[in-house]
Design a protein around this motif. Sequence first.
Motif, mmCIF file in Angstrom:
data_model
loop_
_atom_site.group_PDB
_atom_site.id
_atom_site.type_symbol
_atom_site.label_atom_id
_atom_site.label_comp_id
_atom_site.label_asym_id
_atom_site.label_seq_id
_atom_site.Cartn_x
_atom_site.Cartn_y
_atom_site.Cartn_z
ATOM 1 N N VAL A 62 0.844 -1.209 0.000
ATOM 2 C CA VAL A 62 0.000 0.000 0.000
ATOM 3 C C VAL A 62 0.873 1.250 0.000
ATOM 4 N N ARG A 63 1.966 1.214 0.753
ATOM 5 C CA ARG A 63 2.865 2.374 0.778
ATOM 6 C C ARG A 63 3.470 2.639 -0.599
ATOM 7 N N LEU A 64 3.857 1.559 -1.283
ATOM 8 C CA LEU A 64 4.484 1.699 -2.599
ATOM 9 C C LEU A 64 3.481 2.088 -3.677
ATOM 10 N N ALA A 65 2.249 1.585 -3.549
ATOM 11 C CA ALA A 65 1.246 1.821 -4.598
ATOM 12 C C ALA A 65 -0.116 2.096 -3.965
ATOM 13 N N PRO A 66 -0.304 3.281 -3.401
ATOM 14 C CA PRO A 66 -1.579 3.587 -2.736
ATOM 15 C C PRO A 66 -2.770 3.599 -3.690
ATOM 16 N N GLY A 67 -2.494 3.640 -4.988
ATOM 17 C CA GLY A 67 -3.578 3.631 -5.966
ATOM 18 C C GLY A 67 -3.938 2.244 -6.474
ATOM 19 N N LEU A 68 -3.381 1.195 -5.866
ATOM 20 C CA LEU A 68 -3.653 -0.177 -6.297
ATOM 21 C C LEU A 68 -4.698 -0.799 -5.360
ATOM 22 N N ALA A 69 -5.885 -1.026 -5.882
ATOM 23 C CA ALA A 69 -6.972 -1.555 -5.051
ATOM 24 C C ALA A 69 -6.639 -2.920 -4.474
ATOM 25 N N ASP A 70 -5.992 -3.784 -5.260
ATOM 26 C CA ASP A 70 -5.662 -5.126 -4.773
ATOM 27 C C ASP A 70 -4.795 -5.083 -3.519
ATOM 28 N N ALA A 71 -3.911 -4.091 -3.423
ATOM 29 C CA ALA A 71 -3.053 -3.974 -2.249
ATOM 30 C C ALA A 71 -3.896 -3.668 -1.011
ATOM 31 N N HIS A 72 -4.872 -2.772 -1.154
ATOM 32 C CA HIS A 72 -5.742 -2.426 -0.026
ATOM 33 C C HIS A 72 -6.616 -3.615 0.375
ATOM 34 N N VAL A 73 -7.128 -4.362 -0.627
ATOM 35 C CA VAL A 73 -7.957 -5.529 -0.320
ATOM 36 C C VAL A 73 -7.146 -6.570 0.440
ATOM 37 N N THR A 74 -5.938 -6.826 -0.025
ATOM 38 C CA THR A 74 -5.076 -7.801 0.650
ATOM 39 C C THR A 74 -4.785 -7.361 2.080
ATOM 40 N N ARG A 75 -4.526 -6.074 2.255
ATOM 41 C CA ARG A 75 -4.294 -5.555 3.612
ATOM 42 C C ARG A 75 -5.540 -5.760 4.478
ATOM 43 N N GLY A 76 -6.712 -5.518 3.907
ATOM 44 C CA GLY A 76 -7.948 -5.715 4.650
ATOM 45 C C GLY A 76 -8.148 -7.162 5.063
ATOM 46 N N LEU A 77 -7.810 -8.089 4.179
ATOM 47 C CA LEU A 77 -7.946 -9.508 4.506
ATOM 48 C C LEU A 77 -7.013 -9.912 5.645
ATOM 49 N N CYS A 78 -5.815 -9.356 5.646
ATOM 50 C CA CYS A 78 -4.882 -9.641 6.740
ATOM 51 C C CYS A 78 -5.423 -9.096 8.059
ATOM 52 N N LEU A 79 -5.932 -7.883 8.033
ATOM 53 C CA LEU A 79 -6.484 -7.276 9.243
ATOM 54 C C LEU A 79 -7.680 -8.067 9.748
ATOM 55 N N ALA A 80 -8.499 -8.552 8.817
ATOM 56 C CA ALA A 80 -9.661 -9.355 9.215
ATOM 57 C C ALA A 80 -9.227 -10.638 9.892
ATOM 58 N N ARG A 81 -8.158 -11.262 9.381
ATOM 59 C CA ARG A 81 -7.647 -12.482 10.003
ATOM 60 C C ARG A 81 -7.160 -12.227 11.423
ATOM 61 N N LEU A 82 -6.767 -10.973 11.716
ATOM 62 C CA LEU A 82 -6.302 -10.607 13.052
ATOM 63 C C LEU A 82 -7.443 -10.062 13.903
ATOM 64 N N ASP A 83 -8.669 -10.195 13.412
ATOM 65 C CA ASP A 83 -9.862 -9.713 14.113
ATOM 66 C C ASP A 83 -9.859 -8.203 14.313
ATOM 67 N N ARG A 84 -9.178 -7.484 13.454
ATOM 68 C CA ARG A 84 -9.178 -6.018 13.501
ATOM 69 C C ARG A 84 -10.199 -5.521 12.471
ATOM 70 N N THR A 85 -11.476 -5.771 12.805
ATOM 71 C CA THR A 85 -12.558 -5.593 11.842
ATOM 72 C C THR A 85 -12.695 -4.158 11.378
ATOM 73 N N GLY A 86 -12.595 -3.194 12.294
ATOM 74 C CA GLY A 86 -12.734 -1.797 11.906
ATOM 75 C C GLY A 86 -11.662 -1.363 10.926
ATOM 76 N N GLU A 87 -10.426 -1.772 11.185
ATOM 77 C CA GLU A 87 -9.327 -1.428 10.284
ATOM 78 C C GLU A 87 -9.477 -2.155 8.945
ATOM 79 N N ALA A 88 -9.979 -3.395 9.000
ATOM 80 C CA ALA A 88 -10.215 -4.131 7.758
ATOM 81 C C ALA A 88 -11.251 -3.415 6.905
ATOM 82 N N ALA A 89 -12.336 -2.980 7.542
ATOM 83 C CA ALA A 89 -13.377 -2.267 6.806
ATOM 84 C C ALA A 89 -12.817 -1.003 6.166
ATOM 85 N N ALA A 90 -11.961 -0.285 6.905
ATOM 86 C CA ALA A 90 -11.351 0.931 6.361
ATOM 87 C C ALA A 90 -10.469 0.614 5.158
#
Length: 203
Positions: A62-90
């Motif tokens: 995300v830092r390298l390519a903030p305009g890449l949607a796939d990077a944000h989705v992948t980050r959200g999936l990782c956050l969801a796996r850590l039960d950080r639901t609010g951050e995942a939603a963001a």
Amino acid sequence: PGLMAIKGRLLLQQGAVGPALVALEDARRLNPKAVGVRVDLANVLRATGRVREALAEADEAVRLAPGLADAHVTRGLCLARLDRTGEAAAAFESALSVQPTHPDALLFSAMAEMQTGRVDAARQHLTRLVQVAPAYPKAREMLARVSDGRAASPPPAEMRLRMLRVGARARAEEALQRAQAGEDFGALVRSLDPAAPAGGDLG
């Protein structure tokens, strides 16, 4: 992409997770700024239970390519796996801010909204998903459930199974149906993700 990155993706498509991980780590060493490699690596690390390492890769993507949607989705999936639901939603919303029609971002945003009780927002995301990707698995069924009130308080198992995204989508869909039928969630998680510890704790 470099040869090692291509090799890693091919191995991943074949289900050879271990060799794919090695190839992708080599590709990252050769080109640390290759965003696609970091996204792929994050997904493999998440699939093998190394979720915090996966999140670090996704953060860097995300830092390298903030305009890449796939990077944000992948980050959200990782956050969801850590039960950080609010951050995942963001994170999913960030993906939609750069690509409003991204199907996975629409789905996972809807699931996160359902998890936090924001049914109207979930309905909007699912409506948009049906519009842009009518063949997306279960999209119409999920929209119908939200619209008639059946998904006002969805079971955590449903959201978390959808967010696992390990293996073929058909396999995840089968597991979702089994969870809805009342099968033990912990057993289902382990059947999808052998790295998940006993009891279904994905953190």
